[in-house]
Design an enzyme around this catalytic site. Structure first.
Site, PDB file in Angstrom:
ATOM      1  NE  ARG A  46      -2.318  -1.355   3.277  1.00 25.32           N
ATOM      2  CZ  ARG A  46      -2.728  -1.392   4.530  1.00 25.32           C
ATOM      3  NH1 ARG A  46      -3.874  -0.854   4.849  1.00 25.32           N
ATOM      4  NH2 ARG A  46      -2.005  -1.954   5.476  1.00 25.32           N
ATOM      5  CE  LYS A 152       3.226 -20.314   9.961  1.00 28.43           C
ATOM      6  NZ  LYS A 152       3.077 -19.082  10.628  1.00 28.43           N
ATOM      7  CG  HIS A 182       9.220 -21.699   7.233  1.00 27.49           C
ATOM      8  ND1 HIS A 182       8.241 -21.235   8.069  1.00 27.49           N
ATOM      9  CD2 HIS A 182      10.318 -21.863   8.008  1.00 27.49           C
ATOM     10  CE1 HIS A 182       8.729 -21.117   9.295  1.00 27.49           C
ATOM     11  NE2 HIS A 182       9.988 -21.493   9.289  1.00 27.49           N
ATOM     12  CE  LYS A 186      12.069 -25.129  10.023  1.00 25.14           C
ATOM     13  NZ  LYS A 186      13.029 -24.093  10.356  1.00 25.14           N
ATOM     14  CD  GLU A 220       9.489 -20.343  17.825  1.00 18.84           C
ATOM     15  OE1 GLU A 220      10.096 -20.003  16.807  1.00 18.84           O
ATOM     16  OE2 GLU A 220       8.310 -20.016  18.044  1.00 18.84           O
ATOM     17  CG  ASP A 239       2.767 -18.245  14.583  1.00 15.38           C
ATOM     18  OD1 ASP A 239       2.867 -18.022  13.356  1.00 15.38           O
ATOM     19  OD2 ASP A 239       3.696 -18.065  15.388  1.00 15.38           O
ATOM     20  CG  HIS A 244       5.240 -24.241  11.281  1.00 11.10           C
ATOM     21  ND1 HIS A 244       5.188 -24.057   9.922  1.00 11.10           N
ATOM     22  CD2 HIS A 244       5.507 -23.027  11.811  1.00 11.10           C
ATOM     23  CE1 HIS A 244       5.407 -22.778   9.647  1.00 11.10           C
ATOM     24  NE2 HIS A 244       5.598 -22.128  10.776  1.00 11.10           N
ATOM     25  CE  LYS A 330       6.331 -17.167  18.709  1.00  8.93           C
ATOM     26  NZ  LYS A 330       7.199 -17.640  17.627  1.00  8.93           N
TER      27      LYS A 330
HETATM   28  C1  BG6 Z   1       6.912 -18.896  11.762  1.00 11.62           C
HETATM   29  C2  BG6 Z   1       6.106 -18.419  12.928  1.00 11.62           C
HETATM   30  O1  BG6 Z   1       6.074 -19.438  10.782  1.00 11.62           O
HETATM   31  O2  BG6 Z   1       7.827 -19.887  12.197  1.00 11.62           O
HETATM   32  C3  BG6 Z   1       7.021 -17.890  14.013  1.00 11.62           C
HETATM   33  O3  BG6 Z   1       5.214 -17.397  12.504  1.00 11.62           O
HETATM   34  C4  BG6 Z   1       8.063 -18.914  14.368  1.00 11.62           C
HETATM   35  O4  BG6 Z   1       6.254 -17.506  15.153  1.00 11.62           O
HETATM   36  C5  BG6 Z   1       8.774 -19.415  13.129  1.00 11.62           C
HETATM   37  O5  BG6 Z   1       9.004 -18.315  15.250  1.00 11.62           O
HETATM   38  C6  BG6 Z   1       9.755 -20.538  13.425  1.00 11.62           C
HETATM   39  O6  BG6 Z   1      10.445 -20.854  12.241  1.00 11.62           O
HETATM   40  P1  BG6 Z   1      11.948 -21.359  12.238  1.00 11.62           P
HETATM   41  O7  BG6 Z   1      12.257 -21.600  10.807  1.00 11.62           O
HETATM   42  O8  BG6 Z   1      12.773 -20.292  12.869  1.00 11.62           O
HETATM   43  O9  BG6 Z   1      11.926 -22.626  13.058  1.00 11.62           O
END
Ligand code: BG6
Length: 474
Positions: A46, A152, A182, A186, A220, A239, A244, A330
């Protein structure tokens, strides 16, 4: 490379994901000579970041921060082909013109037909903006010849995800949709398939007769990092878990797909998700770290969960009665991505099952490790046992065998797969739909959120969830 020419449109080009992952990913592909011979990248959003020159400077600065030893030539390959065009859900006409102009340039330079130039449209936009952007792309016919990469979370619940899906189906075919998760990019995650189906040592033992439980543990240490407002509308379940962690579960638990082609693998994963039992609040712990409510852009009374632990079940012949424990959150004690298969103790009375079961532990980091926890005789005159860990650093082990191939970072791999039109590692609409069905009970009737201390392993109730405790932690 033999890739066809591409015009790539990156929405969210000045955002965090683009700076941390997408531009570095494209840069690494440029260094490895894996980008198409001819391409243009149009950043869009935007708000204009200024002139094209200023936009390029901003991206160059970002690359300098994220990439070690930036190769100026490779960076130039990328930056020379980069421009910016504002757009929004109501107005994409200038963007459409910019796309066509870029295609004509490529066609002019190469003497090829404009229709041979493909489009990649990367939608790194919040769920609330997604439907409007997709409709705009359709209206402006930017979707013609396009691969749409969708970030996502895919909607915020079952209903909105179905809405998103119908918005997509209004403008493109499923074959054009690349829902990106993603974790599937990996190396270590893809290696689960190799480990499981290429090793006679493991494949026959990969079921309920040998395995007592599975843990998928992704703690994390990171907190909000400026993502407070995103997190407030998303939370940990959406999330991390519905995407994931469930995808990891899919790779661990699916049936042999027969072949590795995109249809077979995704069919096997979708079939597994059909057998994944919808989650039950009684076997779920939601947590929130103390201090979350003081984060920027977070509501002072927020009850958004920053931690989830779950006991999940797969109701099929392979996994019946084998609990799958999932945990992520987190501000926890460590950052890890670990899958642990806990084996049953042998049916023998020689050692009374002491000292505890075998575990196979997969560390899904960029430097993947495999640990096997064995029982062995302690040296000495008596027959007494102790635990012995066998730990393999995969990169070192493969290098020792003469393999010097380089891993691709997850986004780099997935961008390459979009360019080469391979959907294998992307999530299909039926998978997404089923995973929302699995998670929806927790959205309809949310477990109470329990507080935990930053730097801990989450609320006490979560520590007690798996029989025999978590592999990670104290
Ligand atoms: C993301 C999440 O998709 O993946 C984040 O939105 C998370 O909250 C992250 O920290 C973790 O990805 P990676 O590749 O660092 O394990």
């Amino acid at each position: 490379t033999s890739l066809p020419p591409y015009v790539m449109v990156l929405f969210g080009a000045t955002g965090d994901l683009a700076a941390r992952k997408l531009f570095p990913g494209l840069y690494h592909l440029a260094v490895a000579d894996r980008l198409p011979e001819e391409f243009r990248i149009i950043g869009s959003g935007r708000h204009s970041p200024g002139s094209d020159e200023e936009f390029r400077d901003q991206i160059r600065d970002g690359l300098r921060e994220t990439v070690d030893d930036l190769d100026d030539d490779a960076a130039r390959t990328l930056l020379e082909r980069l421009s910016f065009q504002t757009s929004n859900a109501d107005d994409g006409s200038e963007l459409a013109q910019a796309v066509r102009a870029a295609e004509e340039q490529i066609a002019g330079d190469t003497g090829s037909d404009v229709d041979d130039v493909r489009r990649l449209v990367y939608l790194s936009v919040p769920p609330s903006a997604m439907d409007g952007m997709i409709a705009m792309l359709g209206r402006e016919e930017i979707t013609d010849r396009a691969r749409l990469v969708v970030e996502k979370p895919f909607g915020l619940d079952l209903e909105s995800s179905r809405h998103l899906d119908s918005s997509l189906k209004d403008v493109v075919d499923e074959a054009q949709v690349f829902r990106i998760d993603h974790f599937l990019g990996k190396e270590a995650v893809q290696n689960i398939l190799a480990l499981r189906f290429a090793n006679g040592l493991f494949e026959p033992a990969w079921d309920r007769r040998s395995i007592a439980s599975v843990q998928i543990d992704v703690p994390e240490t990171l907190g909000m990092e400026g993502r407070g407002s995103f997190y407030e509308s998303t939370g940990c379940l959406r999330d991390m878990v519905s995407t994931h962690l469930c995808q990891l579960l899919g790779f661990v638990a699916l049936e042999d797909p027969g072949t590795l082609d995109e249809q077979a693998l995704r069919d096997a994963k979708a079939a597994l998700f059909q057998d994944l039992r919808p989650l039950d609040k009684e076997h779920v712990v939601f947590g929130q770290y103390a201090g979350y409510r003081d984060e920027d852009d977070v509501d002072a009374d927020s009850d958004v969960e920053t931690f989830v632990a779950i006991e999940a079940h797969v109701d099929n012949d392979r996994w019946r009665d084998v609990p799958f424990y999932l945990r992520t959150g987190k501000r926890l004690a460590e950052t890890r991505r670990t899958i642990t298969l806990r084996f049953r103790t042998p049916d023998s009375s020689l050692f009374d099952g002491e000292p505890g079961p075998n575990e196979l532990v997969l560390e899904l980091t960029d430097d993947p490790k495999i640990t096997v926890d064995l029982r062995a005789k302690r040296p000495g005159p008596d027959m007494a046992l102790a635990r012995a860990e066998m730990c393999l650093d995969l990169v070192d082990a493969l290098a020792a065998g003469g393999d010097d191939s380089h891993p691709l970072e997850a986004y780099e791999r997935l961008l390459l797969d979009v360019l080469r039109d391979d959907q294998t590692l992307f999530t299909r609409a039926d998978e997404v739909d089923r995973l929302w069905q699995v998670c929806q009970p927790l959205l309809d009737d949310r477990p109470e959120v329990q507080s935990y201390e930053p730097g801990s392993w989450g609320p006490q109730a979560a520590l007690d969830l798996p029989e025999g405790g978590w592999r990670l932690g104290d």
